[in-house]
Design a protein around this motif. Structure first.
Motif, mmCIF file in Angstrom:
data_model
loop_
_atom_site.group_PDB
_atom_site.id
_atom_site.type_symbol
_atom_site.label_atom_id
_atom_site.label_comp_id
_atom_site.label_asym_id
_atom_site.label_seq_id
_atom_site.Cartn_x
_atom_site.Cartn_y
_atom_site.Cartn_z
ATOM 1 N N LYS A 89 -4.563 -5.647 -6.493
ATOM 2 C CA LYS A 89 -3.836 -4.595 -5.772
ATOM 3 C C LYS A 89 -4.115 -3.235 -6.411
ATOM 4 O O LYS A 89 -4.254 -2.237 -5.705
ATOM 5 N N LEU A 90 -4.207 -3.190 -7.742
ATOM 6 C CA LEU A 90 -4.526 -1.928 -8.414
ATOM 7 C C LEU A 90 -5.939 -1.462 -8.065
ATOM 8 O O LEU A 90 -6.217 -0.258 -8.046
ATOM 9 N N CYS A 300 2.165 -0.377 -8.334
ATOM 10 C CA CYS A 300 0.872 0.322 -8.303
ATOM 11 C C CYS A 300 1.057 1.832 -8.426
ATOM 12 O O CYS A 300 0.309 2.502 -9.155
#
Length: 655
Positions: A89-90, A300
């Protein structure tokens, strides 16, 4: 090439691959995009094999190509806790780091993914996904401690990922934090047991983020809602008592509090039902739990907004190529059975980086000189003025890259290098000027040379005609522009070459008396002496110009050094103030919780930090650096011995 065999599948392309081929394929995919440094997939940076930990040279080479500052985010935690999902996700992807779907740990060693930093075009985000800790099938559990230590050493932000709640079981599994003092040293002396330096960990340890997955409790305390950060701090509270059980309870909590001054906590609901977890990376956000999706976005955003560039003590920013050297230095220590030492790593990096800084600055100087300088220059000062501009740019480039040049060895090398290159340009300037001047004289004296060859001057009255023709050549020569700094010297040599011819013509001229011949010969000698004196005067003037240029160069070096040290002092004071503030906060918390012994220990560390801060604030912090530079430059430029001492004295008076 290997034959691709089932049952393993690449999650990006869907092509069936042999498992051992996956790291090679990832590297090959990235090599195709190395010029733009857009990594298509993660690569294995440090492999955990049967023979232990070792670096993948292909991955290290890729990292070495990154010249931008890097922000390094590492994630550690037990295996099968969903670490890789957060890292994907990052990276802005659903897949990349392998998630796996069984009870067997999927990530081995440390995998790296370098991606553009969101909204920070001048930085690169380096994501490090580490092997799951605590895998019972692992051959050597000692490597878990080294992987955890490497994640701490390399990171700007360290994410610890766990399941359920932050309870004693979770703390027990985080025993690696209590072993950091055995796997990391800040100073060379402490490796031999001379001093205990864990108090300095706070100065370079990363931001600590605890991600609690599959969290099911209510965030409340005494019936009142609390934040995630409150929950973490509550979990880190110590238990009173001196029994072994209480000491074991407190140890990991004390380490986290003392080593990681900046802490953050995130809780996550389960993303989907258990049966869907194996397919998590293929699922769209709309198919996941809405609370989990929002929690992942907040996580994030926090990482993006708060993560800082990786820096070394003193504030020097780490680029990708420097990070690669850090990896190599730490791994060399581990593989040789030693404890990674931050001081050794910094010194090794400084040697490499400062050598490169001298080389880069010297090359930049030459590039600028080639662009700006047109030979020959009319005067030496014209060349020195251009040199000064190029030298300043080169010096600033060196200063921006160099660090920990405490002996000023490399700055001295640069001074010597640039002065040597300047002298080479001066020689080229003289040579070019001589070539131009000789060409002008050959062109202007063609008629004169032809008459000499034909014997036109060997007749009564011929000497005066020769003198007139020679004077006309000289006058036209003086009127010709852009001859350069060797104009007078070349003319002197030309006239000297004609003296014997002039004497021969003079002696054969029957129209002149002996007295007139003596007077004519005396006039030639007088003119030659005057011209010689003029040339010597010019040479002395040029020597003085060069010495003045060296003095100005030295002043420029002092000025740039002062500005660099001003910046370094600010960074050091900020680091020390951060460490002092952190320890004061923990001291206050220990006192509030009733732990007088821990608070007293911190008091001694705080006083020591304050003493170091006072030393940095004293003028003597600059004095030694200026004096060292004066000594180094005096060796590089012997003509500056006295002037260098005087320049240092002037600078010290200013301070």
């Amino acid at each position: 090439m290997k034959v691709l065999q089932p049952p393993y599948r690449n999650r990006i392309s869907g092509v069936t691959l042999d498992a051992s081929f996956l790291p090679v394929l990832a590297l090959q995919l990235h090599l195709l995009q190395a010029s733009t440094m857009q990594m298509a997939a993660p690569v294995c940076l440090i492999e955990n094999g049967r023979s232990g930990l070792h670096i993948r040279p292909e991955a290290l080479q890729l990292l070495s190509k990154i010249r931008k500052p890097v922000v390094v985010v590492s994630i550690v935690g037990l295996y099968r806790t969903g670490k890789s999902y957060l890292m994907n996700k990052l990276a802005g992807k659903n897949s990349g780091f392998s998630l796996g779907s069984t009870v067997q740990a999927n990530t081995k060693g440390i995998w790296m993914w370098c991606v553009p930093y969101p909204e920070r075009p001048h930085q690169t985000l380096v994501l490090l996904d580490t092997e799951g800790l605590g895998d019972v099938q692992k051959g050597n559990s000692q490597n878990d401690s080294w992987i955890f230590a490497l994640a701490v050493l390399l990171s700007s932000t360290l994410v610890y990922n766990s399941l359920g709640t932050i309870d004693q079981t979770a703390m027990d599994k985080l025993h690696f934090v209590t072993e950091l003092s055995e796997h990391i040293k800040t100073k060379t002396s402490s490796i031999h047991g001379d001093t205990e330096d864990t108090s300095e960990f706070v100065g370079f340890f990363p931001t600590f983020v605890w991600a609690v997955r599959d969290f099911t409790l209510q965030l409340e305390r005494n019936g009142q809602p609390i934040t995630e950060d409150d929950y973490l701090e509550q979990a880190l509270e110590l238990k009173k008592g001196n029994s072994q059980e209480e000491q074991m309870f407190n140890l990991p909590r004390k380490c986290i509090r003392l080593f990681f001054p900046t802490r953050k906590c995130f809780i996550f609901d389960r993303p989907t039902s258990r049966k869907n977890l194996p397919h998590l990376e293929k699922m769209q956000e709309s198919q996941l739990d809405t609370d989990f999706v929002e929690q992942a976005k907040q996580f994030c955003r926090y990482i993006y907004w708060t993560s800082q560039e990786k820096t070394l003590p003193g504030g020097h920013v780490v680029t990708g190529n420097l990070l690669a050297e850090l990896v190599k230095t730490y791994m060399d220590a581990i593989c040789s059975g030693k404890v990674p030492c931050l001081e050794n790593a910094v010194l090794a990096l400084a040697e490499i980086e400062n050598t490169a800084a001298v080389r880069e600055a010297g090359a930049h100087y030459m590039q600028l000189m080639e662009q700006k300088l047109e030979l020959p220059t009319e005067t030496l000062q014209d060349l020195l003025d251009i040199h000064k501009i190029c030298e300043k740019e080169a010096l600033q480039m060196f200063m921006a890259r160099a660090f920990r040049d405490d002996t000023r060895q490399f700055q001295g090398e640069l001074v010597k290098t640039l002065d040597s290159k300047k002298e080479e340009y001066c020689r080229r300037n003289e040579l070019k000027s001589s070539e131009v001047c000789l060409a002008v004289l050959r062109s202007l004296s063609e008629g004169l040379e032809q008459k000499i060859k034909n014997g036109a001057y060997s007749r009564p009255g011929g000497h005066q005609e020769f003198v007139n023709d020679l004077k006309e050549v000289e006058e036209r020569y003086h009127g010709t522009p852009k001859k350069g700094i060797m104009a007078e010297n070349t003319l002197k040599e030309f006239l000297q070459s004609k003296e014997s011819i002039s004497k021969t013509i003079l002696q054969s001229d029957t129209t002149l008396t002996e007295k007139e011949k003596e007077m004519a010969d005396a006039m030639v000698k007088t003119k030659a002496a005057e011209l010689e004196q003029e040339v010597q005067k010019q040479q002395i003037a040029m020597l003085e110009q060069k010495l003045e240029d060296q003095r100005q160069s030295y002043d420029m070096n002092l000025q740039e050094l002062k500005e660099k040290m001003d910046n370094e002092r600010r960074n050091l004071l900020e680091e020390q103030e951060k460490m002092i503030s952190s320890k004061l906060r923990e001291q206050e918390a220990f006192l509030k919780e009733g732990f007088q012994k821990e608070a007293s220990q911190l008091s001694g560390e705080i006083q020591e930090l304050k003493k170091k801060k006072e030393e940095v604030q004293k003028p003597s912090w600059f004095t030694s650096a200026f004096e060292i530079l004066g000594d180094v430059v005096s060796v590089a430029l012997p003509g500056l011995v006295g002037k260098a001492v005087g320049a240092v004295t002037r600078w010290l008076k200013r301070l």
